[in-house]
Design a protein around this motif. Sequence first.
Motif, short mmCIF file in Angstrom:
data_model
loop_
_atom_site.label_atom_id
_atom_site.label_comp_id
_atom_site.label_asym_id
_atom_site.label_seq_id
_atom_site.Cartn_x
_atom_site.Cartn_y
_atom_site.Cartn_z
N LYS A 61 0.84 -1.20 0.00
CA LYS A 61 0.00 0.00 0.00
C LYS A 61 0.87 1.25 0.00
CE LYS A 61 -3.74 2.31 2.50
NZ LYS A 61 -4.62 2.29 3.69
N ASN A 62 0.54 2.18 -0.87
CA ASN A 62 1.34 3.39 -1.00
C ASN A 62 1.15 4.31 0.19
OD1 ASN A 62 3.26 4.90 -2.31
ND2 ASN A 62 2.03 5.29 -4.14
N GLY A 63 2.11 5.21 0.40
CA GLY A 63 2.06 6.12 1.54
C GLY A 63 1.21 7.34 1.27
N GLN A 64 1.21 8.26 2.24
CA GLN A 64 0.41 9.48 2.15
C GLN A 64 1.28 10.73 2.10
OE1 GLN A 64 0.31 7.45 4.87
NE2 GLN A 64 -1.47 6.17 4.47
N TYR A 65 2.55 10.59 2.48
CA TYR A 65 3.46 11.74 2.50
C TYR A 65 4.13 11.86 1.14
CZ TYR A 65 7.40 14.70 3.95
OH TYR A 65 8.32 15.71 4.06
N ASP A 66 4.03 13.04 0.50
CA ASP A 66 4.63 13.20 -0.82
C ASP A 66 5.34 14.54 -0.99
OD1 ASP A 66 2.49 14.93 -0.92
OD2 ASP A 66 1.57 14.05 -2.71
N TYR A 67 5.68 15.18 0.13
CA TYR A 67 6.36 16.47 0.03
C TYR A 67 7.76 16.27 -0.57
CZ TYR A 67 7.96 21.16 1.20
OH TYR A 67 8.42 22.44 1.12
N GLY A 68 8.04 16.93 -1.67
CA GLY A 68 9.34 16.81 -2.32
C GLY A 68 9.44 15.65 -3.30
N LEU A 69 8.32 14.99 -3.59
CA LEU A 69 8.34 13.85 -4.52
C LEU A 69 8.64 14.33 -5.94
CD1 LEU A 69 7.76 10.78 -4.94
CD2 LEU A 69 5.39 11.43 -5.41
N LYS A 70 9.65 13.72 -6.58
CA LYS A 70 10.02 14.06 -7.95
C LYS A 70 9.42 13.09 -8.96
CE LYS A 70 14.31 14.83 -8.92
NZ LYS A 70 15.78 14.67 -8.96
N GLU A 71 9.41 11.83 -8.60
CA GLU A 71 8.98 10.80 -9.55
C GLU A 71 8.38 9.62 -8.80
OE1 GLU A 71 11.42 7.53 -12.05
OE2 GLU A 71 11.89 9.61 -12.62
N ASN A 72 7.17 9.25 -9.17
CA ASN A 72 6.52 8.10 -8.55
C ASN A 72 7.20 6.80 -8.97
OD1 ASN A 72 3.88 8.91 -7.06
ND2 ASN A 72 3.86 10.13 -8.93
N ALA A 73 7.26 5.85 -8.05
CA ALA A 73 7.79 4.53 -8.37
C ALA A 73 6.82 3.80 -9.29
CB ALA A 73 7.99 3.72 -7.09
N GLN A 74 7.37 2.98 -10.17
CA GLN A 74 6.56 2.20 -11.10
C GLN A 74 6.69 0.71 -10.78
OE1 GLN A 74 4.53 3.74 -13.30
NE2 GLN A 74 5.30 5.66 -12.43
N PRO A 75 5.60 -0.05 -10.95
CA PRO A 75 5.69 -1.50 -10.71
C PRO A 75 6.75 -2.14 -11.61
CG PRO A 75 3.41 -0.79 -10.94
CD PRO A 75 4.25 0.37 -11.33
N VAL A 76 7.45 -3.11 -11.07
CA VAL A 76 8.49 -3.82 -11.84
C VAL A 76 7.94 -5.18 -12.27
CG1 VAL A 76 10.85 -4.69 -11.83
CG2 VAL A 76 10.29 -2.59 -10.59
N SER A 77 7.84 -6.12 -11.32
CA SER A 77 7.17 -7.38 -11.65
C SER A 77 5.66 -7.20 -11.46
CB SER A 77 7.69 -8.52 -10.78
OG SER A 77 7.48 -8.25 -9.40
N ASP A 78 5.29 -6.65 -10.30
CA ASP A 78 3.91 -6.27 -10.00
C ASP A 78 3.94 -5.43 -8.74
OD1 ASP A 78 4.29 -8.05 -7.90
OD2 ASP A 78 3.14 -9.65 -8.83
#
Length: 272
Positions: free
Chosen positions: A238-255
Amino acid sequence: MLKNIVMLCMTIVSAKAQRPYDEAWHRRWFPHSPNELDNNPVVSDGKNLNDVHHGIAMGVVDSSCDDGKTNLQIDWYNNEENYTCFENKSLFLPRANVHPIDSVEHIPEAYNAQHKCMNESITYNEIIPTFGTHRPLWAVYGEYIFLPRHRWLHNLEHGAVAMLYHPCANKNEVNILKSLVKSCLYRHVITPYNMLSSTRPLALVSWGHRLEMSKVAPAVVIDFIKKHALRGPERTHKNGQYDYGLKENAQPVSDMDDQILCPKVSGGIEMK
């Protein structure tokens, strides 16, 4: 006598009937009237923040505790010192003769990391902590301009790997390590971290483990991730809720569950 009493009652009833009905409240309101601005501070959003294991429940966005936006300066002052190189970059050049250090910290099986609200400071005994007290809201997975350790420690608890690099570290080495991490798993966070040494300005951290490097050794990096990722006590994608300073979201690799770690890399070379 009886006739006079009846006449008096009729007069009173008649007077009440003629008086206009008034629903307005003319006395004092408590704590304030409906149209009056409430100057009292918010004490709680009315959410249950209690947790028997962590003290404060995780993942509950609450302005009185942690909403990922309020009082962030308690963890870091939003200045460029955290992500900009102010030292001699030649001191941070990769050295082939400086070997990686893979260290482990013993965490008791019954250990439960405590969550602290944003009105309390948190200190750590280790320069690169691998477990400990942290904030209730964990970070959205991905790469950051800067992410405080108080946040990424919570991600480690969920099985993530944090990639840390000194702002003065060699850019080529940093980019190689970023590429490896992003190709290995979805549950990762990447951030500069100016507390790393000039001797080993690159690091990977998982729950209870850390790998410090001067130069990226792809096989060592892949081995570390395969052995120590997804080992946190709370294994959730489950993804987090804090995103201050986020440049790029992580992408699924296998799943999203990272069922296969590093599926497209072998010895540091991405397989097409």
